[in-house]
Design an enzyme around this catalytic site. Sequence first.
Site, PDB file in Angstrom:
ATOM      1  N   CYS A 127       1.007  -1.013  -0.079  1.00 40.94           N
ATOM      2  CA  CYS A 127       0.034  -0.092   0.260  1.00 40.94           C
ATOM      3  C   CYS A 127       0.897   1.408  -0.074  1.00 40.94           C
ATOM      4  O   CYS A 127       0.223   2.164  -0.337  1.00 40.94           O
ATOM      5  CB  CYS A 127      -1.039  -0.004   1.324  1.00 40.94           C
ATOM      6  SG  CYS A 127      -2.120  -1.157   0.963  1.00 40.94           S
ATOM      7  N   HIS A 268      -4.091   6.937   1.508  1.00 39.96           N
ATOM      8  CA  HIS A 268      -4.344   5.576   1.111  1.00 39.96           C
ATOM      9  C   HIS A 268      -5.721   5.226   1.426  1.00 39.96           C
ATOM     10  O   HIS A 268      -6.035   5.412   2.689  1.00 39.96           O
ATOM     11  CB  HIS A 268      -3.249   4.701   1.654  1.00 39.96           C
ATOM     12  CG  HIS A 268      -3.424   3.216   1.497  1.00 39.96           C
ATOM     13  ND1 HIS A 268      -3.920   2.746   0.363  1.00 39.96           N
ATOM     14  CD2 HIS A 268      -3.826   2.025   2.158  1.00 39.96           C
ATOM     15  CE1 HIS A 268      -4.011   1.629   0.236  1.00 39.96           C
ATOM     16  NE2 HIS A 268      -3.958   1.002   1.484  1.00 39.96           N
ATOM     17  N   ASN A 298      -9.909  -1.255  -1.924  1.00 39.44           N
ATOM     18  CA  ASN A 298      -8.590  -0.857  -1.837  1.00 39.44           C
ATOM     19  C   ASN A 298      -7.703  -1.445  -2.958  1.00 39.44           C
ATOM     20  O   ASN A 298      -7.623  -2.608  -3.242  1.00 39.44           O
ATOM     21  CB  ASN A 298      -8.165  -1.536  -0.300  1.00 39.44           C
ATOM     22  CG  ASN A 298      -6.477  -1.657  -0.121  1.00 39.44           C
ATOM     23  OD1 ASN A 298      -5.733  -0.767  -0.975  1.00 39.44           O
ATOM     24  ND2 ASN A 298      -6.091  -1.837   1.004  1.00 39.44           N
TER      25      ASN A 298
END
Length: 311
Positions: A127, A268, A298
């Site tokens: 990420c 994020h 995500n």
Amino acid sequence: MSAPVTVRTTTRCGGRPTTIKSLATYVPPRLLTNADLEKMVDTTDEWILKRTGIRERHIVDPGVATSDLAREAAARAIERAGLTPDDMGLIVVGTVTPDMLFPSTACLVQHKLGASHAWGFDISAACSAFTYSLTTASQMVAAGAHDHALVVGADVMSSIIDYKDRSTCVLFGDGAGACVVSAAGEGDGAILDFEHEIDGSGGPALCMPAGGSLKPPSHETVEQRLHYVKQDGAAVFKFAVRKTEEIARRVLERNGLGPADLDLFVSHQANRRIIQAATEKLHVPPEKVIINIERFGNTTAATIPLALNDA
């Protein structure tokens, strides 16, 4: 988004100032909605929305790889910068789902773009991969090694998600984002600062256990479903909220700024509750916080460029 995306000044980035000259994104057209997931695992649309803030995510068709998504976003970013693939001196691809272990996805993207003057490599940082890649490219341009660098964050998370595991399969989607980092001209906005941190002790809380040198692929690893993402959701949640606040304060304070000075906060996109909890601790009002996880899930290395694009 055709206009350059920048912040205003330059301090910590050594050498000449650098700017994000353009930004572009790409997601595959196929949707996987919460209603679809209700038919696959024991979950509900209400539960997913309450726990994560996600309604739908984009998923590739069979045979579509990370380099394919990356190429689409990269080509658009280069065009929006008013440049050509041959203007790129460096390609950095942030991804945890490379097409294969080698050659690197950056090599495959370079070939698909026809960027004959570029060298490049992948950064595997899950990420964090887009911000790591952006930092790396910016410093190369700042040092004068290149005038233009291509940064890509792309992941096909559906390739490593266990669609029998309801705790993880509801979270992830596929997508790509790319930007061109260039030397900033007179009067251009420029990248201000970077701050990064790692803590390897938390590795077991979010990992793919098999497929590397520790546990090479075998009948046993496949049968035990070890080639899929495994996550301790509670541990990841606590770490993400705490560290998002800490590292944001660190970089702000170093530059004589506070949360009140921010015009926009782009994080994020892992979980709506993580973003909300962290920005509440920072006292950043909701109207200054970009949250678009509802439409994409995500997408790992692609979430920040997708959020910047919406911003």
